[in-house]
Design an enzyme around this catalytic site. Structure first.
Site, short mmCIF file in Angstrom:
data_model
loop_
_atom_site.label_atom_id
_atom_site.label_comp_id
_atom_site.label_asym_id
_atom_site.label_seq_id
_atom_site.Cartn_x
_atom_site.Cartn_y
_atom_site.Cartn_z
N GLY A 20 48.30 18.58 27.68
CA GLY A 20 48.95 18.84 26.22
C GLY A 20 50.19 17.84 26.18
O GLY A 20 50.27 16.75 26.45
N TYR A 173 56.05 35.81 22.31
CA TYR A 173 56.07 34.32 22.53
C TYR A 173 57.14 33.65 21.72
O TYR A 173 58.10 33.09 22.11
CB TYR A 173 54.88 33.71 22.18
CG TYR A 173 54.80 32.12 22.03
CD1 TYR A 173 54.82 31.34 23.25
CD2 TYR A 173 54.75 31.31 20.83
CE1 TYR A 173 54.93 30.08 23.40
CE2 TYR A 173 54.87 29.98 20.91
CZ TYR A 173 54.90 29.46 21.99
OH TYR A 173 54.89 28.02 21.80
N1 LIG Z 1 50.74 23.38 21.35
C1 LIG Z 1 51.59 23.77 20.19
O1 LIG Z 1 51.27 23.83 18.89
C2 LIG Z 1 52.95 24.10 20.42
C3 LIG Z 1 54.00 24.27 19.45
C4 LIG Z 1 55.47 24.51 19.92
C5 LIG Z 1 55.87 24.66 21.10
N2 LIG Z 1 54.84 24.37 22.13
C6 LIG Z 1 55.50 24.37 23.36
O2 LIG Z 1 55.06 23.12 23.96
C7 LIG Z 1 55.01 23.28 25.49
C8 LIG Z 1 53.93 22.55 25.90
O3 LIG Z 1 52.78 23.36 25.44
P1 LIG Z 1 51.30 22.79 25.40
O4 LIG Z 1 51.02 22.91 23.91
O5 LIG Z 1 51.21 21.26 25.70
O6 LIG Z 1 50.21 23.44 26.00
P2 LIG Z 1 49.17 23.31 27.28
O7 LIG Z 1 48.43 21.97 26.97
O8 LIG Z 1 48.51 24.67 27.58
O9 LIG Z 1 50.34 22.95 28.58
C9 LIG Z 1 50.98 24.04 29.12
C10 LIG Z 1 51.60 23.40 30.39
O10 LIG Z 1 52.46 24.29 31.24
C11 LIG Z 1 51.92 24.47 32.50
N3 LIG Z 1 52.07 25.84 32.94
C12 LIG Z 1 51.96 27.07 32.25
N4 LIG Z 1 51.80 27.98 33.14
C13 LIG Z 1 52.65 27.72 34.03
C14 LIG Z 1 52.89 28.15 35.44
N5 LIG Z 1 53.12 29.56 35.56
N6 LIG Z 1 53.39 27.22 36.36
C15 LIG Z 1 53.54 26.22 36.31
N7 LIG Z 1 53.41 25.22 35.12
C16 LIG Z 1 52.63 26.21 34.11
C17 LIG Z 1 50.38 24.26 32.43
O11 LIG Z 1 49.86 23.95 33.64
P3 LIG Z 1 48.43 24.33 33.92
O12 LIG Z 1 47.62 23.02 33.58
O13 LIG Z 1 48.41 24.56 35.33
O14 LIG Z 1 47.93 25.42 33.16
C18 LIG Z 1 50.42 23.02 31.43
O15 LIG Z 1 50.77 21.99 32.05
C19 LIG Z 1 55.13 24.90 25.67
O16 LIG Z 1 56.49 25.35 26.01
C20 LIG Z 1 54.84 25.39 24.27
O17 LIG Z 1 55.36 26.77 24.05
C21 LIG Z 1 53.44 24.05 21.64
#
Ligand SMILES: NC(=O)c1ccc[n+]([C@@H]2O[C@H](COP(=O)([O-])OP(=O)(O)OC[C@H]3O[C@@H](n4cnc5c(N)ncnc54)[C@H](OP(=O)(O)O)[C@@H]3O)[C@@H](O)[C@H]2O)c1
Length: 293
Positions: A20, A173
């Site tokens: 991501g 969340y």
């Molecule tokens: N996607 C959106 O639309 C969006 C919008 C606003 C904010 N965000 C924020 O952006 C950030 C990144 O999210 P993303 O969208 O890129 O999601 P993602 O693709 O699901 O990536 C999440 C990352 O966090 C890691 N992670 C989750 N739980 C963990 C744990 N217990 N220990 C270690 N690592 C952990 C995951 O590792 P694994 O590979 O091991 O699962 C992955 O590398 C988050 O803080 C999210 O709240 C996202």
């Protein structure tokens, strides 16, 4: 104090870089010659990420993998100890890992999982590294928040979501993403005059692995929404800019979107709540900050 010259040659520690937004940011930071340490809980996903990051960074790119499950405070403490032992400087800390959980779950510490991963892990990790980050000034701390904080409040009377798991996880969340902003506001206040800045940002709606861990229906919903979502690279753009650009050297305590300082919700601007949340988070983690209260 020296001026900020970008991330080239600097030690950048980033969580959630296995996919991501974090992976896209790590690739771009490697392209800009940052010295990266990525935090990952899965060896295979870390290996795949390293392959992508080194391909993006080109010859000479070195990526350190730090193994940690951010849902466990013992794991965060071991992670911090490993970073402190291995790195005399920490120039940029990026708290990006985060997730949404459709049902209430408890961590090994007995804490509600979303709160533990999205808020308490960055709070604890930052505080454990703070003295080293301060000694590395100018330095930056960046946390990935979200527009999903709008409408949320910090549930001081129900910190562990025992009275109800709000909005099938979406409400909960939002509380954690509000906490990311309040943490940044209070951290910035405590770091005033140190040369260390703290900022957070909203990446937009991004097509990533987000919310694909909550069963087939949610994953299907995310697939339907995919055409309206940004690429991870676009979602990572403000993060990379906050890490790299000299333009933001004087910015601290800010909430950014699309490279602009933006106004978060009224709840996210409440300094008394930010201070109280800090104290409660200290109790929940046992962390004591290397800052003035
Ligand atoms: N996607 C959106 O639309 C969006 C919008 C606003 C904010 N965000 C924020 O952006 C950030 C990144 O999210 P993303 O969208 O890129 O999601 P993602 O693709 O699901 O990536 C999440 C990352 O966090 C890691 N992670 C989750 N739980 C963990 C744990 N217990 N220990 C270690 N690592 C952990 C995951 O590792 P694994 O590979 O091991 O699962 C992955 O590398 C988050 O803080 C999210 O709240 C996202």
């Amino acid at each position: 104090m020296q001026d900020w010259t970008g991330v080239a040659g600097k030690r950048v520690i980033i969580t959630g870089a296995t996919r991501g937004i974090g992976l896209a940011a790590a690739c771009e930071l490697a392209r800009r010659d940052a010295r990266l340490s990525i935090v990952a809980r899965s060896e295979s996903r870390a290996g795949a990420a390293v392959t992508r990051i080194t391909a993006a960074g080109g010859a000479g790119t070195e990526v350190q993998v730090l193994d940690a499950d951010l849902s466990s405070q013992a794991s965060v403490r071991t992670l911090a100890a490993e970073i402190l032992a291995g790195h005399p400087r920490i120039d940029v800390l990026i708290n990006n890992a985060g997730a949404i959980y459709g049902s209430r779950q408890l961590t090994v510490d007995g804490l509600e999982l979303t709160w533990a991963v999205n808020h308490l892990a960055p709070f604890l990790l930052t505080n454990l590294l703070l003295e080293r980050i301060r000694a590395s000034a100018p330095a930056r701390i960046i946390t990935t928040s979200s527009g999903a904080h709008h409408g949320a409040h910090v549930p001081f009377d129900d910190m562990n979501a025992e009275r109800g798991y709000r909005g099938r996880g979406f409400g909960r969340y939002g509380e954690t993403k509000l906490a990311n902003i309040l943490f940044t506001v209070e951290l910035a206040r405590r770091l005033e005059g140190t040369g260390v800045t703290a900022n957070c940002f909203h990446p937009g709606f991004v097509a990533s692995g987000f919310n694909r861990n909550n069963g087939g229906l949610m994953a299907f919903g995310m697939s339907l929404a995919r055409p309206f979502a940004r690429s991870p690279e676009k979602g990572a753009d403000t993060l990379v800019w906050l890490a790299d650009s000299a333009e933001v050297s004087a910015e601290s305590g800010g909430y950014f979107a699309n490279r602009r300082r933006s106004m978060p919700s009224a709840a996210a601007q409440d300094l008394a709540v930010a201070r109280r949340l800090w104290e409660v988070s200290e109790e929940q983690t046992g962390a004591r900050a290397a800052t003035a209260p």
